[in-house]
Design an enzyme around this catalytic site. Structure first.
Site: not given
Ligand code: FUB
Length: 351
Positions: A41, A252
């Site tokens: 991320d 997301e």
């Molecule tokens: O790293 C945890 C979660 O996985 C992140 O918040 C999401 O975007 C995904 O990458």
């Protein structure tokens, strides 16, 4: 023939040091930027002429994999800097630990950072003691910390994956993620959970997809300056993308960059694993869907940031090249190109 060593990120995973010889053709577009710890991320920024990367810090834990992402059980964050886009990232160590955040219990997921008037603001999601994701902020005098967390999460914050975009004097936070990110449980404005499966509480397939959120930040960067609003993503006929359109709907990993006066809202489509983008005329949108920036990477999640360095655009992202495990990721970077008509050339991370 010089051997290149990819070192195990986490001794507890018992991964063996792997030797790759230079005459082996790699199937990946880019190499891992960091290999001594697992990172994911990546939110990249240029502060005072230097590149800083604020990633998640993946770790092995005893928690079984499930659709709500419980196995992403991270507890702290590192920050990395790069003198130039070709330089090795330097690890500045831990900048924030869950134990230093009074309201946070677990799952320190994707963070971001912003600079304003010489102060640095680190935004991070975590589950509180009711197991509800909130978004917190920590403040420092340097991009590498030490960061001091506020005692409470940002008032009115919920879900995860904060991304703060500066537009002139104003700063906007975008956030949200469905399934494990809980955004679907906030459809009424309150947290309502009718089931334990991550896709419970989602709209019907022919209803508009759940929208990511935006709010302008207060002058002190510690709160929202307005009631959060939804960010609309439309198709080219002006209709909201539908919940059943998994190839295009928001899942997301929101990010915004500005190019030639247009606002580019990019995001992960989750279970279809693309980084998609939509273009708008102002930070609030609506944004019109355009296509895919980054095709699926190795591993389930796809999460990115986009930053301009010395007149070129770069996408920072992650995959699971080093570990082969979905929750133990490594960050990468590739150049990204806008076409003359403003669209973005699609990148295949597997070449
Ligand atoms: O790293 C945890 C979660 O996985 C992140 O918040 C999401 O975007 C995904 O990458």
């Amino acid at each position: 023939m010089t051997p290149i060593y990819l070192l195990s990120c986490n001794p507890s995973t018992e991964k063996q040091t792997e030797e790759i010889t230079e005459n082996e053709e790699s199937k990946y577009l880019s190499k891992p930027l960091v290999s001594h710890v697992f990172t994911a991320d990546p939110s990249a920024h240029v502060f005072n002429g230097k590149i800083y990367i604020y990633p998640s810090h993946d770790v092995e834990s005893e928690i079984d994999q499930d659709d709500s992402g419980a196995h992403f059980n991270m507890r702290d964050y590192h920050v990395f800097s790069m003198e130039s886009i070709d330089a090795e990232p330097v690890d500045h160590g831990v900048i924030l630990d869950v134990d230093d955040v009074p309201w946070a219990k677990r799952q320190m997921w994707a963070p971001d950072a912003a600079e304003k008037d010489g102060k640095y603001y680190f935004y991070f999601p975590a589950k509180d003691y009711d197991d509800i994701f909130r978004i917190g902020v920590a403040v420092a005098d340097s991009p590498t910390g030490p960061f001091k967390a506020e005692d409470e999460p940002i008032k009115g914050s919920f879900s995860m994956d904060p991304a703060v975009f500066q537009d002139g004097e104003e700063y906007y936070m975008y956030w949200g993620g469905i399934w494990g990110g809980q955004l679907q449980k906030w459809r009424t404005g309150e947290y309502v959970s009718t089931g334990d499966r991550p896709y419970d509480d989602e709209p019907e397939d022919d209803e508009p997809a759940i929208a990511p959120m935006i709010a302008k930040m207060s002058d002190d960067m510690l709160q929202f300056a307005e009631t959060p609003r939804q960010v609309l993503i439309l198709d080219k006929d002006g209709e909201p993308i539908k919940a059943g359109d998994h190839e295009r709907r928001f899942f997301e990993a929101a990010w915004v960059h500005k190019h030639d006066g247009k606002y580019y809202f990019s995001y992960s489509t989750g279970d279809t694993h693309n980084i998609a983008y939509a273009i708008g005329d102002n930070p609030y949108g609506p944004f019109t869907y355009q296509g895919v920036i980054l095709q699926p990477v190795e591993g389930w999640t796809n999460h990115h940031s986009i930053v301009k360095v010395d007149d070129k655009w770069y996408i920072f992202y992650h995959d699971t090249e080093i570990s082969g495990e979905t929750h133990l990721r490594n960050i990468k970077m590739a150049e990204m190109t806008h076409n003359p008509d403003g669209t973005i050339q699609t990148i295949n991370p597997m070449k």
